[in-house]
Write a protein that holds these residues in place. Structure first.
Motif, mmCIF file in Angstrom:
data_model
loop_
_atom_site.group_PDB
_atom_site.id
_atom_site.type_symbol
_atom_site.label_atom_id
_atom_site.label_comp_id
_atom_site.label_asym_id
_atom_site.label_seq_id
_atom_site.Cartn_x
_atom_site.Cartn_y
_atom_site.Cartn_z
ATOM 1 N N GLN A 1 0.952 -1.367 -0.090
ATOM 2 C CA GLN A 1 0.027 -0.020 -0.060
ATOM 3 C C GLN A 1 0.702 1.285 0.040
ATOM 4 O O GLN A 1 0.683 2.192 -0.485
ATOM 5 N N ALA A 2 1.768 1.208 0.770
ATOM 6 C CA ALA A 2 2.759 2.549 1.097
ATOM 7 C C ALA A 2 3.580 2.660 -0.428
ATOM 8 O O ALA A 2 3.608 3.679 -0.820
ATOM 9 N N HIS B 1 5.241 6.994 4.823
ATOM 10 C CA HIS B 1 4.630 5.749 4.805
ATOM 11 C C HIS B 1 5.408 4.770 4.467
ATOM 12 O O HIS B 1 5.151 3.361 4.918
ATOM 13 N N PHE C 1 -3.995 2.741 4.678
ATOM 14 C CA PHE C 1 -2.854 2.374 5.265
ATOM 15 C C PHE C 1 -2.783 2.517 6.675
ATOM 16 O O PHE C 1 -2.390 1.346 7.356
#
Length: 264
Positions: free
Chosen positions: A138-139, A209, A160
Motif C-alpha cells: 500500500q505504501a 508511509h 494504510f
C-alpha cells in the motif's frame, strides 16, 4: 435493527421480572412495554414471555399466575445492561469524533497520534508476515501515485493507517482507531488530503508511509512507533498553522460547500 429491538424488549421484560415482588403476567408486561414506547398487545406480550421460558430465562407454574425470573435470566439481564452501557460509550466516542471545524480536526489528530503510534509498535510485534507485506505494498503504491504526479485518493491513506491498526491485533485499540479513522463526517479524509496538497506535504507523507512500512517489516517496534508519531505530527502541523494564521490554506469551497467546516 430487529435484533436490537428484541434485545430492548428482553431488557425491559427481564428488568420488570427482576424488580417484581411476585410473578409477572402478560397484562402487566404489555402495560410496561407501552409505557416504554412499544405498543404491543397482551397476546404478543404473552408470546414473548413464552419465548423467555424456552430460553430458560423465566419460569411459571403453567397457569396464568405469570412468570418469575431464573438465575439464567438474572445473568442475561446483566449482560444486556452491559451491552447498553457499551453502546452508550461507543455513541459518545462517535460524537467526539465528529469534526465540525478545524479545532475539532486538530483535537482528533492529537488523539490519533497517541493511538496510532502505539498501534504501530504493536503491529511490529504482532502482525503476520502477510499483513506487513500488504502494508508495504500500500505504501509503495502511494509513492508511485505521487511520482506520477497523481494526487493519491484520500481513502488510500486511510486504508494504510487502518491496516496498521488492525495489524496490532489489540481489539480495544482497533475499535478506537477505526472510530478515529472513520468519523461521522465522511469528508474528513478529503480535508486531510487537501491539507497535504496545500502545504506541499504529499510526497513527504507518501515517503513516510514507506519508512513506517519498512520499519514494520523489520519488526522494529520502537522505530515503528517513533516514525508513526512523527508522521502524524507532520499532519498536525499545517492544521495548527491554519488555526494560528487563519490563512485559509485548506480549499475554501471544500470547507463551505462539501462539509461546512469553519476556520476558527
Amino acid at each position: 435493527m430487529e435484533i436490537e429491538r428484541n434485545e430492548a424488549l428482553e431488557l425491559i421484560a427481564l428488568g420488570v421480572l427482576a424488580d417484581a415482588d411476585g410473578p409477572v403476567g402478560s397484562m402487566r408486561l404489555a402495560e410496561v412495554f407501552k409505557e416504554t414506547g412499544h405498543d404491543l398487545s397482551q397476546a404478543t406480550a404473552g408470546r414473548f414471555l413464552r419465548q423467555l421460558d424456552l430460553l430458560g430465562l423465566t419460569k411459571g407454574d403453567g397457569g396464568k399466575r405469570g412468570r418469575t425470573i431464573t438465575r439464567e435470566g438474572v445473568a442475561r439481564l446483566e449482560e444486556l445492561k452491559d451491552k447498553v452501557t457499551m453502546r452508550e460509550k461507543s455513541s459518545r466516542l462517535m460524537d467526539a469524533a465528529t469534526v465540525t471545524d478545524l479545532s475539532d480536526l486538530h483535537e482528533l489528530l492529537l488523539v490519533r497520534r497517541a493511538v496510532e503510534a502505539e498501534g504501530a509498535r504493536l503491529a511490529a510485534l504482532r502482525a503476520t508476515d502477510s499483513e506487513l507485506s500488504d502494508i508495504l505494498a500500500q505504501a509503495r503504491s502511494h509513492v508511485r501515485d505521487v511520482r506520477a504526479q497523481r494526487v493519491p485518493e484520500a481513502e488510500s491513506s486511510t486504508r494504510f493507517h487502518r491496516s496498521i491498526a488492525e495489524a496490532s491485533h489489540n481489539p480495544m485499540l482497533i475499535s478506537v482507531a477505526l472510530v478515529l479513522l472513520e468519523p461521522s463526517n465522511p469528508a474528513l479524509t478529503g480535508v486531510l488530503e487537501n491539507v497535504s496538497v496545500q502545504s506541499a506535504k504529499v510526497a513527504g507523507h507518501a515517503n513516510e508511509h514507506v519508512d513506517i512500512a519498512e520499519a514494520l517489516m523489520s519488526r522494529d517496534a520502537e522505530l515503528s512507533q517513533r516514525l508513526m508519531y512523527r508522521h502524524i505530527t507532520s499532519m498536525i502541523e499545517p492544521v495548527q498553522e491554519t488555526l494560528a494564521t487563519g490563512n485559509g490554506m485548506i480549499i475554501e469551497p471544500l470547507l463551505s460547500s462539501e462539509i461546512g467546516l469553519k476556520l476558527s
